[in-house]
Design a protein around this motif. Sequence first.
Motif, PDB file in Angstrom:
ATOM      1  N   GLU A 199      -7.046  16.725  -0.845  1.00 57.67           N
ATOM      2  CA  GLU A 199      -6.170  16.753   0.312  1.00 57.67           C
ATOM      3  C   GLU A 199      -6.715  17.651   1.409  1.00 57.67           C
ATOM      4  OE1 GLU A 199      -2.220  17.783  -0.719  1.00 57.67           O
ATOM      5  OE2 GLU A 199      -1.912  16.049  -2.006  1.00 57.67           O
ATOM      6  N   SER A 221       0.831  -1.208   0.000  1.00 63.74           N
ATOM      7  CA  SER A 221       0.000   0.000   0.000  1.00 63.74           C
ATOM      8  C   SER A 221       0.863   1.254   0.000  1.00 63.74           C
ATOM      9  CB  SER A 221      -0.910  -0.008   1.235  1.00 63.74           C
ATOM     10  OG  SER A 221      -0.150  -0.047   2.420  1.00 63.74           O
ATOM     11  N   ASP A 249     -10.386   7.058  -6.508  1.00 58.84           N
ATOM     12  CA  ASP A 249      -9.738   7.742  -5.394  1.00 58.84           C
ATOM     13  C   ASP A 249      -8.706   6.813  -4.786  1.00 58.84           C
ATOM     14  OD1 ASP A 249      -9.010   9.198  -3.200  1.00 58.84           O
ATOM     15  OD2 ASP A 249     -10.891   8.895  -2.110  1.00 58.84           O
ATOM     16  N   THR A 250      -7.443   7.060  -5.058  1.00 60.94           N
ATOM     17  CA  THR A 250      -6.382   6.187  -4.539  1.00 60.94           C
ATOM     18  C   THR A 250      -5.853   6.668  -3.201  1.00 60.94           C
ATOM     19  OG1 THR A 250      -4.709   7.435  -5.761  1.00 60.94           O
ATOM     20  CG2 THR A 250      -5.684   5.537  -6.865  1.00 60.94           C
ATOM     21  N   ASN A 251      -6.437   7.710  -2.646  1.00 66.24           N
ATOM     22  CA  ASN A 251      -5.977   8.212  -1.348  1.00 66.24           C
ATOM     23  C   ASN A 251      -7.055   8.127  -0.268  1.00 66.24           C
ATOM     24  OD1 ASN A 251      -3.271   9.278  -2.122  1.00 66.24           O
ATOM     25  ND2 ASN A 251      -4.511  10.556  -3.496  1.00 66.24           N
ATOM     26  N   LEU A 252      -8.218   7.600  -0.616  1.00 64.67           N
ATOM     27  CA  LEU A 252      -9.335   7.462   0.319  1.00 64.67           C
ATOM     28  C   LEU A 252      -9.812   8.817   0.830  1.00 64.67           C
ATOM     29  CD1 LEU A 252      -8.390   4.306   2.440  1.00 64.67           C
ATOM     30  CD2 LEU A 252      -9.808   4.451   0.398  1.00 64.67           C
ATOM     31  N   TYR A 253      -9.622   9.887   0.007  1.00 63.52           N
ATOM     32  CA  TYR A 253     -10.171  11.180   0.409  1.00 63.52           C
ATOM     33  C   TYR A 253     -11.686  11.156   0.411  1.00 63.52           C
ATOM     34  CZ  TYR A 253      -5.446  13.014  -0.475  1.00 63.52           C
ATOM     35  OH  TYR A 253      -4.114  13.245  -0.455  1.00 63.52           O
ATOM     36  N   TYR A 275     -13.680   8.814   1.408  1.00 66.25           N
ATOM     37  CA  TYR A 275     -14.270   7.838   2.338  1.00 66.25           C
ATOM     38  C   TYR A 275     -15.373   8.507   3.157  1.00 66.25           C
ATOM     39  CZ  TYR A 275     -14.658   4.236   5.922  1.00 66.25           C
ATOM     40  OH  TYR A 275     -15.121   3.258   6.760  1.00 66.25           O
ATOM     41  N   SER A 315     -11.459  13.820   6.167  1.00 68.12           N
ATOM     42  CA  SER A 315     -11.648  12.394   5.899  1.00 68.12           C
ATOM     43  C   SER A 315     -11.017  11.624   7.049  1.00 68.12           C
ATOM     44  CB  SER A 315     -10.973  12.024   4.569  1.00 68.12           C
ATOM     45  OG  SER A 315     -11.032  10.636   4.363  1.00 68.12           O
ATOM     46  N   GLY A 345      -3.790   4.918  -0.557  1.00 69.05           N
ATOM     47  CA  GLY A 345      -4.604   5.301   0.580  1.00 69.05           C
ATOM     48  C   GLY A 345      -4.729   4.193   1.610  1.00 69.05           C
ATOM     49  N   ARG A 346      -4.745   4.621   2.876  1.00 70.61           N
ATOM     50  CA  ARG A 346      -4.957   3.717   3.994  1.00 70.61           C
ATOM     51  C   ARG A 346      -5.879   4.399   4.991  1.00 70.61           C
ATOM     52  NH1 ARG A 346       0.887   1.630   5.907  1.00 70.61           N
ATOM     53  NH2 ARG A 346      -0.390   1.385   7.762  1.00 70.61           N
TER      54      ARG A 346
END
Length: 2021
Positions: free
Chosen positions: A449, A292, A346-350, A352, A453, A296-297
Motif C-alpha cells: 500500500e 472488480s 497481486d490483487t491490488n495492482l501494487y 504494476y 504505483s 485492483g484497478r
Amino acid sequence: MKEFSPCVLVRACMHPSLPLAPALGHCLCPSLCLPLSVPPLSPRLRSLSLILHLSASLPPSRALSTLASLHPTLHLPLLRAPTALTCAVSQAPVMAHWPPFGLCLLLLLLSSPPLPLTGAHRFSAPNTTLNHLALAPGRGTLYVGAVNHLFQLGPELQLEAVAVTGPVIDSPDCVPFRDPAECPQAQLTDNANQLLLVSSRAQELVACGQVRQGVCETRRLGDVAEVLYQAEDPGDGQFVAANTPGVATVGLVVPLPGRDLLLVARGLAGKLSAGVPPLAIRQLAGSQPFSSEGLGRLVVGDFSDYNNSYVGAFADARSAYFVFRRRGARAQAEYRSYVARVCLGDTNLYSYVEVPLACQGQGLIQAAFLAPGTLLGAFAAGPRGTQAALCAFPMAELGASMEQARRLCYTAGGRGPSGAEEATVEYGVTSRCVTLPLDSPESYPCGDEHTPSPIAGRQPLEVQPLLKLGQPVSAVAALQADGHMIAFLGDTQGQLHKVFLHGSQGQVYHSQQVGPPGSAISPDLLLDSSGSHLYVLTAHQVDRIPVAACPQFPDCASCLQAQDPLCGWCVLQGRCTQKGQCRRAGQPNQWLWSYEDSHCLHIQSLLPGHHPRQEQGQVTLSVPRLPILDADEYFHCAFGDYDSLAHVEGPHVACVTPPQDQVPLNPPGTDHVTVPLALMFEDVAVAATNFSFYDCSAVQALEAAAPCRACVGSIWRCHWCPQSSHCVYGEHCPEGERTIYSAQEEDVRVRGPGACPQVEGLAGPHLVPVGWESHLVLRVRNLQHFRGLPASFHCWLELPGELRGLPATLEETAGDSGLIHCQAHQFYPSMSQRELPVPIYVTQGEAQRLDNAHALYVILYDCAMGHPDCSHCQAANRSLGCLWCADGQPACRYGPLCPPGAVELLCPAPSIDAVEPLTGPPEGGLALTILGSNLGRAFADVQYAVSVASRPCNPEPSLYRTSARIVCVTSPAPNGTTGPVRVAIKSQPPGISSQHFTYQDPVLLSLSPHWGPQAGGTQLTIRGQHLQTGGNTSAFVGGQPCPILEPVCPEAIVCRTRPQAVPGEAAVLVVFGHAQRTLLASPFRYTANPRLVAAEPSASFRGGGRLIRVRGTGLDVVQRPLLSVWLEADTEVQASRAQPQDSQPRRSCGAPAADPQACIQLGGGLLQCSTVCSVNSSSLLLCRSPAVPDRARPQRVFFILDNVQVDFASASGGQGFLYQPNPRLAPLSREGPARPYRLKPGHVLDVEGEGLNLGISKEEVRVHIGRGECLVKTLTRNHLYCEPPAHAPQPANGSGLPQFVMGNVQLALGPVQYEAEPLLSAFPVEAQAGVGMGAAVLIAAVLLLTLMYRHKSKQALRDYQKVLLQLESLETGVGDQCRKEFTDLMTEMTDLSSDLEASGIPFLDYRTYAERAFFPGHGGCPLQPKPEGPGEDGRCATVCQGLTQLSNLLNSKLFLLTLIHTLEEQPSFSQRDRCHVASLLSLALHGKLEYLTDIMRTLLGDLAAHYVHRNPKLMLRRTETMVEKLLTNWLSICLYAFLREVAGEPLYMLFRAIQYQVDKGPVDAVTGKAKRTLNDSRLLREDVEFQPLTLMVLVGPGAGGAAGSSEMQHVPARVLDTDTITQVKEKVLDQVYKGTPFSQRPSVHALDLEWRSGLAGHLTLSDEDLTSVTQNHWKRLNTLQHYKVPNGATVGLVPQLHSGSTISQSLAQRCPLGENIPTLEDGEEGGVCLWHLVKATEEPEGTKVRCSSLREREPARAKAIPEIYLTRLLSMKGTLQKFVDDTFQAILSVNRPIPIAVKYLFDLLDELAEKHGIEDPGTLHIWKTNSLLLRFWVNALKNPQLIFDVRVSDNVDAILAVIAQTFIDSCTTSEHKVGRDSPVNKLLYAREIPRYKQMVERYYADIRQSSPASYQEMNSALAELSGVRHGPGGAPVYMWVERLAEQSGETWGLRTRLGPHCPPPRGAPRTTLLLPTVWRLCKNSTTTSTGTTIRLSVPWRRTLWARSCSWPAACSRSPPWWRTK
C-alpha cells in the motif's frame, strides 16, 4: 418485422399429400396460431445443426422454448403460457407427430441458409465473421468466438456445438436494459465476440461480447450452448469488454489458491466506457462475477492522454504481462510501445510497472508473444507502416529493466545516477515516486500500500530487429523444439510465415497463404497441446496447419533445401522427419540437418562411369559419409530393377552389373540406355545416380555423313572396322581386318577421327554453271584401308527432288591421299535462285560411305538469274564467266554457251524511267533520286556522269544500286533554272530524262496562328510560295522539330508543334534539303499552358449536346479544344459507332480541314467520342457533351487542349461528369401519339416522363409548337410544365408537332390542337326585329357583364394554375436544392478542413479569451493601467505597498467573503458593478484557482440556502449576484482546454458553414435581409436573380495564401454579381486571407477594389459614385452587375488614397439595419433613399418606415406569395443540420473524458440538493442547466468571437441566435409544444428538439454515473491551470474601487464584524492610497472579545493611482501573483 401466423406454415405441413399430416392434425393447440414476429433473414437462425438437433431429439414444446431462448427477438406469446403446449402432445405418442413438427421448424428457418459442416483441417461459417479463438488445455477442444455465434470444435476442427449470441436489441449509448423503452435509440445490433478465455479449474468458457456494454457470461466447456452465468441487470462494475469492435480487449485467467481471477485490459471505447479502467482484476465467481469490487484497478486521470491500445496479454509462472501502445502525458505527444508487468498474486495492482519497448528504427508494436525466456514483438516498419520487423526482448533484460525502474521509484524518487528522471508514476494519479529504504524492492517484490504505483520506466529496452517482412504482421506465436526457437508470423494479407530464430538473426524458411488474400490473420495463433499443429484464425475460417511439414518433402534435396529447422533427412529411413522420429538420429551420418549438413548423401564417383551392354562387369561406387550398419545388415545396388549385393569397404562400394538380357533396350535414335543406380538399405535408397549401358553398333547410325568419325570420336570406347563398316567395342573386328581405335585409346597409333577414310574437299572449282558439262574432282585420304578390295567408287549429288549418282575413279597420290574423279555431267535443275548449293559425298561400292571431313557442297548457278540487263550482267563476279549475249533474245549467259559473234562487250545507253523530286532550292544540296536501267556497272561509272539542268549532281556511294538507281546531290543554280536529268557513262551515249528538274526559291510569308500552348499540339500553318520544293522538307519551331502533316502544298505547310521547355518566342524554320528558310517577320510565341478552374454542369443525357461552360485561363491559345469521353463498349457497339483511329488523317491541298470523327476506336476495347468546343474568350470555353451509345460505359471524361489533357473532375473541383439515361416522355394525348392533344387557351402544357431533369436544367430545355415556343416554367424529374403561345402558331416544316429539344435529344409527342373559345351566339335577326329598344339595351348590359365575369374568371384560373405550378415546383425542388446545397457545403468544408491542417483554427490566445469572457462588450478589461505620468514616481511606491497589503487581505477567506456580502448589500451596487467586481476578483485570484474555487463553493452554498426558502428553481437563472458571475468566469477558465481540444472544431465548422451558406446567396446591404438564413425576420422575401462570379484577385507577396511568394499571384474568389462593392471586398478578404485571423487582416475600409481590364485599364469600384442610378429619390448602391464585371475578371485590393463614403461606413449613422431607410441630404424635400436589392416599400412584412421626402410611389407590381420563401429556411436548416448535430454532440457527449470541472460542479450541485432536502429531479436539472449549458455553452454558441478571432456578421449572428435558442429549448424539462401560431424559428427545429432533450438527459445521467472527481484531483487540475495561465493580480480590483469612489462620490455606511486578520500595514504612511474602505476599516476599529466592530463613514476621494504610476513595470517588486504576464 413481418407479422404472420405460424398456422400458415403448420397447415403447409398438414397438406394431404404429406403421409403424416393426419397424425399432426390434433397435436397443435390454438395458441400456436398467435401472431409471430420474426425479423427477416436473422443470422442467428442459420445453423443447420441446431435444426437437426431440435427435430431429432426434442419434443415440440422444448424445441419452441429453445428456439425462443436462442432468438430473443422471436416473440412467441405461447411461451408465456407453457401449459398450453401440452394440450395436444398428451393425446398421442410424441414420436408419431414429431418429425412433421421438426419439418415445420425447418420451414420456419428456411429464410436463413444452414451452416455447412466443414472439412477436417478447415472450419468456416458462411456469412459469419470470426473474432477470437481459445483452446481448452488437455481436452484439445477449440472454441471460436464469432459475430452472433460461439462454435465448439474438435481437435480436427469438426463442429461439436454451436451457441447463438446475437443479434440483440442494444445501443452503445445505453447501459444494459430490460425494457427497450429505456433506450429509444436501441436497434438490432450484431454481437461481436471481444474476449474468449478458458477457465480450466471451473471448466468454464468466459465469453464477452460487444453488446450490453461488454458484459461477460460463462458457459460450460463441454457444451457452449449451456449458459452457466449471465448477468440479468449488470452494473457498471461488470462492464468488461470494449463495446466497439475496433477496440481490442485482452485478458488472462489467473489461477490462485482457492479461486480464479480474471485480468482484463482494454482500450477506450464508447462514451459510457470513460469510467472503465484500462486494466482491472475481476472475480470469476462469487455473488457478482466479473466485478472488480474490492480488487485492483488501474486508475487513469485523463483517458484522452492515456488511451492504451492493447496488443496481447501473457503470463509465466510468477507474473502477467500486458503489451500495448499508448501516448504519454501531455508533454509526450507521440505514441510508444510498452510492456507492463503485474505479479500474479497481486490483487491490488501494487506491483504494476511498465517500461517502453523499442525495436531500433521501427514503429509501434503490432503483435506479441511470450516465448520461453523471450518476448517476441512484431513492429510496424517502412513508410506508413506497410512493412514489419520482428524483435526479441530477452526476459532477463526485460525483468532487469523493470526492476531498475521499480528500484528508482521506490528508493531514489525516480531519479537515476545522473539526476535525470528514469522512472515515474504515470496515468495522472496523485502518487509519486518516493525515497524508501534501499531494501524496499526486495522486501516488497510485489509492492504494497505504501509503495508508489503505477510505475513507468522512462528508459526503453531497445534491441535490434531479427528480420524484416514486406507486409504488416498481425499475429505472432512461437515454439521451442529440439533446442530451436521457431516463430510463426501471420500478416495482414493472410500469409503465415515460419521463422527460424538462431542467434541475433531470423530467417523466414516457409510462407504459405492461409486465409483469403487481404484477410488478416487474427492475433489468436494457438498451438495444440502436442505442439504439432497450429490453429490459424482469419475473419471467415479456422485452419489447422502442421507446425513441421516434413512429410511433404519427398527427397533429401527438397528436405534440406526447405531450411526447415524442425526437419532433417533420416538416411536409413529414406524420409524427411523431425529428429525425434528418426530412430538412429543420435548416430553419425544418420540424420542430416540443413543447418549443419548442406549436402545429401550422394555417389561421388563411379568406376567405370559406363559399361557396354553386351558384357557384365563390376562397378565401384565412392559414397562419402556412408552410415555404418550393424553386423547383420547390408547394402545392395539396384540397377533399375536388377539388384546386386554390395561389398562395402569404407566409403567404397563394389557392385556387379546386370547381364545383357537384364539391361533395357536403347530408346529409339540413341546409342545407349541410362538406368538409375541406387545404393539401397532394405527398400530405402540411400544414395542414387545414373549409370549408362552403351551399344557401339548403334553409334554409327547416328551420323550418316561420317559414321567412322562418330564411332571413334564418341564418349564410349568404340572402334571402327573400315572394311566391314562396323562400329564395335573391344577387339571385335573380323580377323585380318585393320581396326581404327577409339580416340580414348592412348597406346595405339591408328586411332581417332583423323584415321578414318574421308573426303577432305573439292579439288576443283565449286562453282558449276547450269547447262554446261562439268567435271568434279574431290580430295580423299586414308583409303589404304581398302587396299586389296575392288576399287569401285561413286559420287552422289543431292539435287532438288532427286539423288544423282555419278561413277568415279580413284587417282592415288603421294602418301595416304588421293583424288576422286567424278564422271562429267550437265546439270539442269529447276532453280528459283541465282545460286543453288548441292551436297555431295562419295561411297566405296554403292553403299559404303566415306566420311566427309566437313559439309561438302557444289554451287550450281545460272547467269540469267538476277542479271536482267547488260550492266547487271557485266557487273557480275568474273569467276562466274557470265557475258551479255545478243543471240536471239538478249540475256546474260555463261560464256561458252554464247556464240562468239553474239557477245556484247558494250552495254546500251542508260535509260531513265523516273526522277524525284522535280524541284529544288537554288542553293542545291537536294538529294535527287534517279531510277532506270543500265545506269552503270559500278559506282565509278556514274561518279561524274550525272547532271541536272546542266548542273553537276554528285552521286552518293552508299545509296547507289547497280544499274538501277542513282541518288545524287544537286549543285547550286540560279532561281528558275530548269532542264532534264542527264546520265553520261563513258563510251556510251548519255541517257536523258523526259522529266525536267526546276530550281525554285521557296519563300515563307506568314504564320497562323501566332501563338500556342507551351505543351505543344498547335496545328501550325506556314504560308508562302514554292513550298513544295524538294522531297525532304522539315519544319522547326524554336529548335524543336515540328512534324509536318502530309501533304506539303505549294502555298502551305501544316505541322504540329512539340512541347517547349519555357514560354517565349520561337523562330520558325523550314529546311528544304540543305536550304533553310526562316520566318523572321512573325515568330511563334509559346504561351503558358491553359488552366481550367471550373466546368459546369457536370451531368448530361446520353444523347449529348448539353452546353458545358468551362472556365479557366489562357483558353484562347488552344486551336481546337475537344471534350472527349472514353467508353468501354462491346464489339457490336464499336462496330456500329466507331471508325479505326487515324492519328494523322490525310489532308488534301486546298480542301478545308475535316471535322474530327465523332467516335474513334482505341486499343483495349475502348471507344473515344469527342466534340469540338468553341473558344468564347481567354477564360471561357463552350463545349457540347458528346453523345454516348446506350450500352457503352463511360470510363473517363476529359478535355483535350491541343497537347494538354485535363480530366473533367480536375477542372470542376473534384466533381466527376455523369451520364444519365435519355429522358422518356409520355405522349400528350392519352388516346395515343397519333391523336391530337386538345389544348385550351390559357392552359399550361403538362408533360409527364421519367428522368427529365437528370441531365439538363429548366433553362436549357426548348419546346417548340410549330414556329412558336412553349416557355418552360417548371422542370422536375417526372413533369415538365410550359406555357404555350396564346394562339395557335404556324406549323414548322409542315408539322405542328411539339418538339422537345434537350441537348441532342429531340422528342415529338404528337400533334397539338388549339380549342377555339366558344363565342356567344348573337341574337337572331328575327328576334331583334321583334323586341323593343328597351329589351335590347337590357340584354346588351347583361351580355357585357357576362363577358367581363368570364374574363376575370379565366384570369383568376390562370393565376391559380400558375400558383399550383409554383407550389409543386417548390415542393419538388426543396429536397433537391437541400441535397445539392449540402453536397456543395460538404465539399467546401472538406477544403476548409485541409486548410485548417495547415493554418489551424484561429483560436484567441488565452489572455484575449479571458478578457472577452470576463468583460463582455468591452473588448478587454475596462480598467487597464494608464501610462506613467511625469512627476509621479513617489506615488508608485505607495501604490505598490498598498497592493501588497491588498494581496494579503484578498487571501483572507473571511475578509473576502465579508467584503463580497457587504458590497452586495449596498443599494447603489448595480448588477453591472457586481459583474465587474467578480471579474476583477477572478483576475486577481487567477493564480490561486484552488482558493477562488473554495470561495465560489462557499458562496454557492450561501446562494442555495437563500433560494431554497423561496423558489429553488430560480437559482442561477440570471447573473444577479457576484457568485453567479464568478461561476461564469470559473467555467470559462476551466473549459478553455476543452474548447480548444474538443468542442472548438465543430463549433468553428458550424460558424464557417453558416458563413459559407449566407455568402452563397444575396444579402441586402441596406435592410440586412438575406436569401439564406434561419431567422425569418432576416429572410429576404423576394426572388432576386443573381449569378455567381469567380474573380481572380491579384495578391501581393506575403498576403494570405501567397505567403512565401515573391511574385503577384492570382487567387480565385467567389462572389455574386448582386454584391455591393463593400460586400465584394469582405468576401475577397475572407478568401484571400482564409488562413489568417481576422485581427491580422487589413480593414475593409482601408482598401479600394480595383478592376483591371487589359494592360492599362484600372477602374476603382465603390458603393456610391457618379454612376450610381438614382430614380424617384431612390439611389441604388453599386454592384458588380452595375459595373458589368464579367466572370473571371481580374481585380486587386489597393490602399485607399482618400476617405471615400462606402455604404458600410455611412450606414452606421444613417441606417440601423432593418429599421430605417438611409437617406442622403435629409430634409423636408428632395431627400434620397438608398436601396440595394429591394426597396423598403416592397418588403411584404407590414409597415416600413418610408422615406419622408418621397413624392411619388412606384406602381405596384405583381408579387410572389411571400410564404413560399419560408421554405428557404427549411433548405438552410437541412443544409446545416449535420454541423448543428456535430456541435451539440461535442457539447453533450461523454465519448471523450468529461472535463473534471464539469463533474466537480455537478457533484457540488448534487451535494447542495441533498443537503437542503431537494428531491425534485427537475430542480436539479434546472440548476445544472443554468450553471453550465445556459451560462457557458449558450454564450459560446451565440458569440463565437469570444473563442475565435473571426468577424461575425449580423446575418450569421441571427442564425446563431436561432441555433442557441434551439439549444435553450432542448435544455428545458417542460414539454416542447408547437402550434400554428408558434414562431417560425421554433417550428424549424420542432422535430429535433425532443432528440436534443434526450441528449441533455443522457449527458446529465452519464456524468452522474461516472466516477466522482476527488478533491485532490480537482485541486491538482486547478493548480495546473493556475501555473499555466496567470492572471493580472489584484491591481484591477484596487482600480475598480477607486473608479467606483470617483463615480459615486457618496458615503457608504458599513457595519460588519471582522476577526483579527486585518492588521494595519506597518509603516504605511497616512497618505497611502490603499483601498479606502479596507484601510479605514482596519485603522478605526475597536477590539472586542468576539472580534473587531467597525462603524465607518468614509467620503470617497477622487483619486486614480494609475495616472501616477506605470503598472506593472514600475512595481516589479510586488508579489508575483498580481503581475501581468
